[in-house]
Design a protein around this motif. Structure first.
Motif: not given
Length: 578
Positions: A29-47
């Motif tokens: 789960x910890x690794x999955x949470x880290x991936x979601x955190x990276x995706x949160x930052x990646x999403x901001x570039x698209x917005x």
């Protein structure tokens, strides 16, 4: 959008797909949470958007002062506006079969090349002399932790990224993070849902089966509002992450795609009962605006711009702000006594107020050659009696206010005669017709009292680029007009551009804009009630402006004839909620 930004957006899509494909997480789960955190930052570039860029630029200019940098920054913005206008003019000339178009193309092309060359020189000068400014204006994504640190104790943030295959959602508060993937709401499905809802929000004239109130709208009967679709969007976009907002009173949203054309206030929080066409069913419907005071931002990073750099008193910066960057100095406050309010509106127009809305043709219809407005066409627009009442009520509320109505509500007053007063105003209101951007060279703008003859100084039309040149220090700018939220109001276009971007660049902390033609009478009630609520609450209170809009909406909905969301949901608060 630049090639670099397109590349970032494409990269973010790839990153998101990789994150959500990793389910279950390969390393726990910890690794999955880290991936979601990276995706949160990646999403901001698209917005990332032009409105976000405008906020970043003005926050940097504000943070570094108004000396040589201020002059260079203003020249840069003017050059960008001139470049964009010349590009639109070139497009028009290349599409023309007129015999003189060839010579005109050469002239405009030469002017465009000179403007681009000067813009490069200004950028190089800023980079060399003011490196901290360049750093401040560089878009960046905030981490989950950085975002949470900037949120207030009563605030939540909703980030929605619409992708072709699905929509990704994050819900944040200071102490909690939730995420969700809306499988059935890819870009095509989202666009269709928003189009369906907007169709019933832009053609209201009464409630089906009921008499039309002639002082509100004329024309066809109302299209019943599709509460089932509105509830579906709530259940797929908000409810899965709503645990993060438990106990919060203010919800800040950052959205993309078709959602930029839809105020989230119209989402319903329970399954509809009764007929969508029946006032007795509409009136008790629970809406998202009942649960939260709502505000929206053009990007997550706008939180940092608004709460760290666009703050007059350094002591009022958010505790979550990063340390000051090198070379930062405070700018001087405008000289003279501060004013509660400066307002313009109810221009002298000769058209009959037959439909009683603050709507008007696209800007193309009133522009003659792409530079100056046709004053005859402007003057023929419908008059706005409700706008006059709105401004007179605000004048009574703020005796020290400068309010220009009718003959005094001119473009010359805004840009020259009252420019100093505007720079000292806490609140700024424009109550008039708003025109959407056209397909050619015409910009979105606000209709003022037309002069006898159009000139560069005053053609009766305050365009977006002219608004961007104003010097504001306003907490709150209210564009009490129609279609001021986006450049053309179409789902899928870049939201919060045009006029909103211009007033952010001019120095506003928040801007209230509308998404469709608004009822003159209902809007008068909404605006006056919102300002009454502002006065009842202390300046600087968290969410005070978002709550004021919420109070204005409640006042409109208190009248049974205005139960349909077309009357009360058009306005959105963009920027700092309070």
């Amino acid at each position: 959008m630049t090639i670099a930004r397109i590349a970032r957006c494409l990269a973010s899509v790839v990153a998101l797909a990789a994150v959500f494909a990793a389910n279950p997480a390969p390393a726990g789960q910890e690794s999955h949470a880290a991936l979601r955190a990276e995706a949160y930052e990646a999403a901001q570039w698209a917005i990332a958007s032009d409105a976000a860029d405008a906020l970043a630029r003005v926050s940097a200019r504000f943070a570094q002062g108004d000396d040589a940098l201020g002059r260079l920054a203003e020249e840069r913005e003017s050059l960008i506006g001139r470049r964009d206008r010349l590009e639109r003019e070139l497009e028009r000339l290349y599409a023309s079969d007129d015999a003189g178009a060839l010579a005109d193309r050469a002239r405009v092309r030469t002017a465009w090349e000179g403007t681009v060359e000067r813009l490069r020189a200004v950028d190089a000068d800023i980079e060399a002399r003011f490196p901290a400014y360049s750093e401040l204006t560089s878009p960046r994504a905030l981490s989950l932790a950085e975002t949470q640190a900037l949120l207030g104790p009563d605030e939540g943030l909703l980030l929605v990224l619409v992708n072709p295959e699905a929509t990704y959602v994050w819900g944040l508060s200071r102490d909690r993070v939730e995420w969700a993937r809306a499988e059935t709401l890819g870009d095509a499905a989202m666009t269709e849902a928003v189009k369906q809802l907007r169709a019933s929000l832009t053609s209201v004239g009464g409630v089906r089966g009921q008499a039309v109130d002639p002082i509100l709208f004329a024309g066809p009967q109302a299209t019943p509002f599709d509460r089932a679709t509105a509830h579906r969007l709530y259940t797929e976009l908000v409810r899965p992450v709503e645990a993060a907002f438990d106990g919060k009173t203010t919800l800040i949203s950052v959205v993309t795609g078709a959602l930029t054309a839809l105020p989230l206030s119209v989402l319903t929080t329970s399954a509809p009962t009764g007929s969508d066409a029946a006032p007795e069913a509409l009136a008790p419907t629970p809406w998202l605006i009942d649960r939260y005071a709502l505000a929206t931002l053009p990007s997550v990073s706008s939180l940092e711009a608004l709460r760290c750099h666009l703050v007059a008193d350094p002591a009022l910066r958010s505790p979550g702000c990063p340390p000051r960057r090198g070379g930062v100095a405070r700018r001087d406050r405008p000289e003279g006594a501060p004013l509660h309010l400066v307002a313009f509106g109810a221009p002298l127009l000769t058209g009959e107020p037959r439909d009683a809305t603050r709507g008007a043709p696209a800007a193309d219809d009133v522009m003659r050659d792409g530079r100056l407005a046709d004053v005859g066409k402007l003057r023929a627009l419908p008059s706005l009696p409700g706008s006059k009442l709105e401004l007179e009520t605000l004048k009574t509320r703020y005796p020290d206010a400068l309010v220009r109505i009718g003959r005094e509500a001119t473009e010359r007053a805004v840009r020259a005669d009252d420019a100093d007063a505007l720079s000292r105003a806490r609140f700024v209101v424009f109550s008039t017709h708003g025109l959407m951007a056209g397909s050619a060279a015409a910009e979105p703008g606000l209709v003022m009292t037309p002069p006898d003859q159009a000139s560069e100084a005053d053609d009766g039309y305050l365009s977006a680029s002219e608004a961007a040149q104003l010097r504001l220090d306003a907490e709150f700018v209210v564009l009490s007009a129609c279609n001021t939220a986006a450049s053309d109001g179409r789902p899928g276009g870049e939201g919060l551009s045009g006029l909103a971007r211009a007033f952010f660049y001019a120095g506003a902390r928040s801007v209230m804009v509308s998404h469709w033609e608004v009822s003159d009478a209902a809007t008068t009630t909404l605006i006056t009630s919102a300002f009454a609520d502002l006065d009842d609450n202390r300046a600087g209170d968290p969410g005070v402006r978002a709550r004021a809009l919420q109070a204005g909406i409640r006042a409109v909905r208190a009248e049974r004839r205005w139960a349909h969301p077309a009357y009360w949901a058009a306005f959105t608060l963009v920027g700092e909620p309070g």
